[in-house]
Design a protein around this motif. Structure first.
Motif, PDB file in Angstrom:
ATOM      1  N   ALA A   1      -2.550  -3.127 -11.871  1.00  0.00           N
ATOM      2  CA  ALA A   1      -3.731  -2.077 -11.878  1.00  0.00           C
ATOM      3  C   ALA A   1      -5.117  -2.840 -12.348  1.00  0.00           C
ATOM      4  O   ALA A   1      -6.032  -1.910 -12.469  1.00  0.00           O
ATOM      5  N   GLN A   2      -5.515  -3.577 -13.149  1.00  0.00           N
ATOM      6  CA  GLN A   2      -6.836  -4.366 -13.011  1.00  0.00           C
ATOM      7  C   GLN A   2      -7.320  -4.426 -12.128  1.00  0.00           C
ATOM      8  O   GLN A   2      -8.501  -4.355 -11.655  1.00  0.00           O
ATOM      9  N   GLN A   3      -6.430  -5.220 -11.028  1.00  0.00           N
ATOM     10  CA  GLN A   3      -6.958  -5.778 -10.317  1.00  0.00           C
ATOM     11  C   GLN A   3      -7.548  -4.490  -9.576  1.00  0.00           C
ATOM     12  O   GLN A   3      -8.706  -4.278  -8.543  1.00  0.00           O
ATOM     13  N   ILE A   4      -6.585  -3.417  -8.566  1.00  0.00           N
ATOM     14  CA  ILE A   4      -7.072  -1.812  -8.651  1.00  0.00           C
ATOM     15  C   ILE A   4      -8.770  -1.744  -9.151  1.00  0.00           C
ATOM     16  O   ILE A   4      -9.577  -1.255  -8.372  1.00  0.00           O
ATOM     17  N   PHE A   5      -8.264  -1.484 -10.330  1.00  0.00           N
ATOM     18  CA  PHE A   5      -9.657  -0.594 -11.215  1.00  0.00           C
ATOM     19  C   PHE A   5     -11.434  -1.758 -10.293  1.00  0.00           C
ATOM     20  O   PHE A   5     -11.911  -1.387 -10.547  1.00  0.00           O
ATOM     21  N   LEU A   6     -11.296  -2.895 -11.018  1.00  0.00           N
ATOM     22  CA  LEU A   6     -11.640  -4.172 -11.184  1.00  0.00           C
ATOM     23  C   LEU A   6     -12.422  -4.060  -9.400  1.00  0.00           C
ATOM     24  O   LEU A   6     -13.934  -3.702  -9.571  1.00  0.00           O
ATOM     25  N   ALA A   7     -11.752  -3.884  -8.502  1.00  0.00           N
ATOM     26  CA  ALA A   7     -12.209  -3.736  -7.081  1.00  0.00           C
ATOM     27  C   ALA A   7     -12.995  -2.297  -6.597  1.00  0.00           C
ATOM     28  O   ALA A   7     -14.374  -2.175  -6.236  1.00  0.00           O
ATOM     29  N   ALA A   8     -12.373  -1.332  -7.630  1.00  0.00           N
ATOM     30  CA  ALA A   8     -13.061  -0.194  -7.058  1.00  0.00           C
ATOM     31  C   ALA A   8     -14.183  -0.014  -8.198  1.00  0.00           C
ATOM     32  O   ALA A   8     -15.451   1.013  -7.361  1.00  0.00           O
ATOM     33  N   PHE A   9     -14.253  -0.268  -9.145  1.00  0.00           N
ATOM     34  CA  PHE A   9     -16.110  -0.382  -9.718  1.00  0.00           C
ATOM     35  C   PHE A   9     -16.372  -1.344  -9.101  1.00  0.00           C
ATOM     36  O   PHE A   9     -17.339  -0.421  -9.184  1.00  0.00           O
TER      37      PHE A   9
ATOM     38  N   ILE B   1     -11.768 -10.494 -13.062  1.00  0.00           N
ATOM     39  CA  ILE B   1     -10.310 -10.077 -13.977  1.00  0.00           C
ATOM     40  C   ILE B   1     -10.959 -10.135 -15.539  1.00  0.00           C
ATOM     41  O   ILE B   1     -10.208  -9.423 -16.868  1.00  0.00           O
ATOM     42  N   ASP B   2     -10.981 -11.340 -15.846  1.00  0.00           N
ATOM     43  CA  ASP B   2     -10.812 -12.101 -17.335  1.00  0.00           C
ATOM     44  C   ASP B   2     -12.255 -10.893 -18.233  1.00  0.00           C
ATOM     45  O   ASP B   2     -12.295 -11.072 -19.108  1.00  0.00           O
ATOM     46  N   GLU B   3     -12.745 -10.593 -17.087  1.00  0.00           N
ATOM     47  CA  GLU B   3     -14.904 -10.362 -17.426  1.00  0.00           C
ATOM     48  C   GLU B   3     -13.821  -8.810 -18.314  1.00  0.00           C
ATOM     49  O   GLU B   3     -15.131  -7.912 -18.335  1.00  0.00           O
ATOM     50  N   LEU B   4     -13.171  -8.056 -17.624  1.00  0.00           N
ATOM     51  CA  LEU B   4     -13.109  -6.610 -17.954  1.00  0.00           C
ATOM     52  C   LEU B   4     -12.765  -6.059 -19.204  1.00  0.00           C
ATOM     53  O   LEU B   4     -12.164  -7.086 -20.186  1.00  0.00           O
ATOM     54  N   PRO B   5     -12.997  -5.587 -20.269  1.00  0.00           N
ATOM     55  CA  PRO B   5     -12.984  -5.154 -21.575  1.00  0.00           C
ATOM     56  C   PRO B   5     -11.489  -5.296 -21.835  1.00  0.00           C
ATOM     57  O   PRO B   5     -10.331  -4.979 -21.335  1.00  0.00           O
ATOM     58  N   GLN B   6     -11.185  -5.812 -22.781  1.00  0.00           N
ATOM     59  CA  GLN B   6     -10.350  -5.749 -24.176  1.00  0.00           C
ATOM     60  C   GLN B   6      -9.284  -4.752 -23.897  1.00  0.00           C
ATOM     61  O   GLN B   6      -7.731  -4.763 -23.132  1.00  0.00           O
ATOM     62  N   GLU B   7      -9.678  -3.385 -23.773  1.00  0.00           N
ATOM     63  CA  GLU B   7      -9.080  -2.081 -24.200  1.00  0.00           C
ATOM     64  C   GLU B   7      -8.642  -2.114 -22.969  1.00  0.00           C
ATOM     65  O   GLU B   7      -7.413  -1.544 -22.064  1.00  0.00           O
ATOM     66  N   ILE B   8      -9.068  -2.063 -21.887  1.00  0.00           N
ATOM     67  CA  ILE B   8      -8.658  -2.185 -20.337  1.00  0.00           C
ATOM     68  C   ILE B   8      -6.986  -3.007 -20.073  1.00  0.00           C
ATOM     69  O   ILE B   8      -6.016  -2.904 -19.691  1.00  0.00           O
ATOM     70  N   LYS B   9      -7.875  -4.572 -20.090  1.00  0.00           N
ATOM     71  CA  LYS B   9      -6.541  -5.677 -19.930  1.00  0.00           C
ATOM     72  C   LYS B   9      -5.282  -4.910 -20.710  1.00  0.00           C
ATOM     73  O   LYS B   9      -5.004  -5.307 -20.954  1.00  0.00           O
ATOM     74  N   GLU B  10      -5.548  -4.288 -21.565  1.00  0.00           N
ATOM     75  CA  GLU B  10      -4.014  -4.495 -22.847  1.00  0.00           C
ATOM     76  C   GLU B  10      -3.489  -2.897 -22.268  1.00  0.00           C
ATOM     77  O   GLU B  10      -2.402  -3.359 -22.286  1.00  0.00           O
ATOM     78  N   GLN B  11      -3.805  -2.287 -21.660  1.00  0.00           N
ATOM     79  CA  GLN B  11      -3.543  -0.994 -20.844  1.00  0.00           C
ATOM     80  C   GLN B  11      -2.945  -0.910 -19.709  1.00  0.00           C
ATOM     81  O   GLN B  11      -1.799  -0.583 -19.608  1.00  0.00           O
ATOM     82  N   LEU B  12      -4.012  -1.252 -18.937  1.00  0.00           N
ATOM     83  CA  LEU B  12      -3.500  -2.056 -17.308  1.00  0.00           C
ATOM     84  C   LEU B  12      -2.075  -2.822 -17.116  1.00  0.00           C
ATOM     85  O   LEU B  12      -2.897  -4.110 -17.746  1.00  0.00           O
ATOM     86  N   PRO B  13      -1.508  -2.714 -16.601  1.00  0.00           N
ATOM     87  CA  PRO B  13      -0.824  -4.633 -15.609  1.00  0.00           C
ATOM     88  C   PRO B  13      -1.984  -4.937 -14.842  1.00  0.00           C
ATOM     89  O   PRO B  13      -2.442  -4.091 -14.580  1.00  0.00           O
ATOM     90  N   GLN B  14      -1.326  -6.022 -14.373  1.00  0.00           N
ATOM     91  CA  GLN B  14      -2.353  -6.648 -14.081  1.00  0.00           C
ATOM     92  C   GLN B  14      -2.317  -6.592 -12.361  1.00  0.00           C
ATOM     93  O   GLN B  14      -4.063  -6.570 -12.297  1.00  0.00           O
TER      94      GLN B  14
END
Length: 81
Positions: free
Chosen positions: A21-29, A6-19
């Protein structure tokens, strides 16, 4: 973008998405990339996965969608012969 954490996600995604949702994004990606999709295709899959559970709020940050109320349909059965 070969994200594995998760800490490697782009800053814009980290700012927009709660934790969560970030996990969902990362797993799907990551899953989409392992399936051979391009980075662009994997991002689209990831955003679609987030949209299944989250929606953008008025402040631009994503929030969890309200749960649908359970619908109880009572089955009607008739007697046998």
């Amino acid at each position: 973008m070969a994200d594995h954490k998760i800490d490697e996600l782009p800053q814009e995604i980290k700012e927009q998405l709660p934790q969560h949702a970030q996990q969902i994004f990362l797993a799907a990606f990551n899953a989409a990339q392992k399936d051979g999709l391009s980075e662009e295709g994997a991002r689209e899959v990831a955003w679609n996965s987030v949209r299944n559970e989250y929606e953008p709020g008025k402040d631009g940050k994503w929030q969890r969608k309200p749960e649908d109320p359970p619908i109880h349909n009572k089955a009607i059965t008739t007697g046998g012969n």
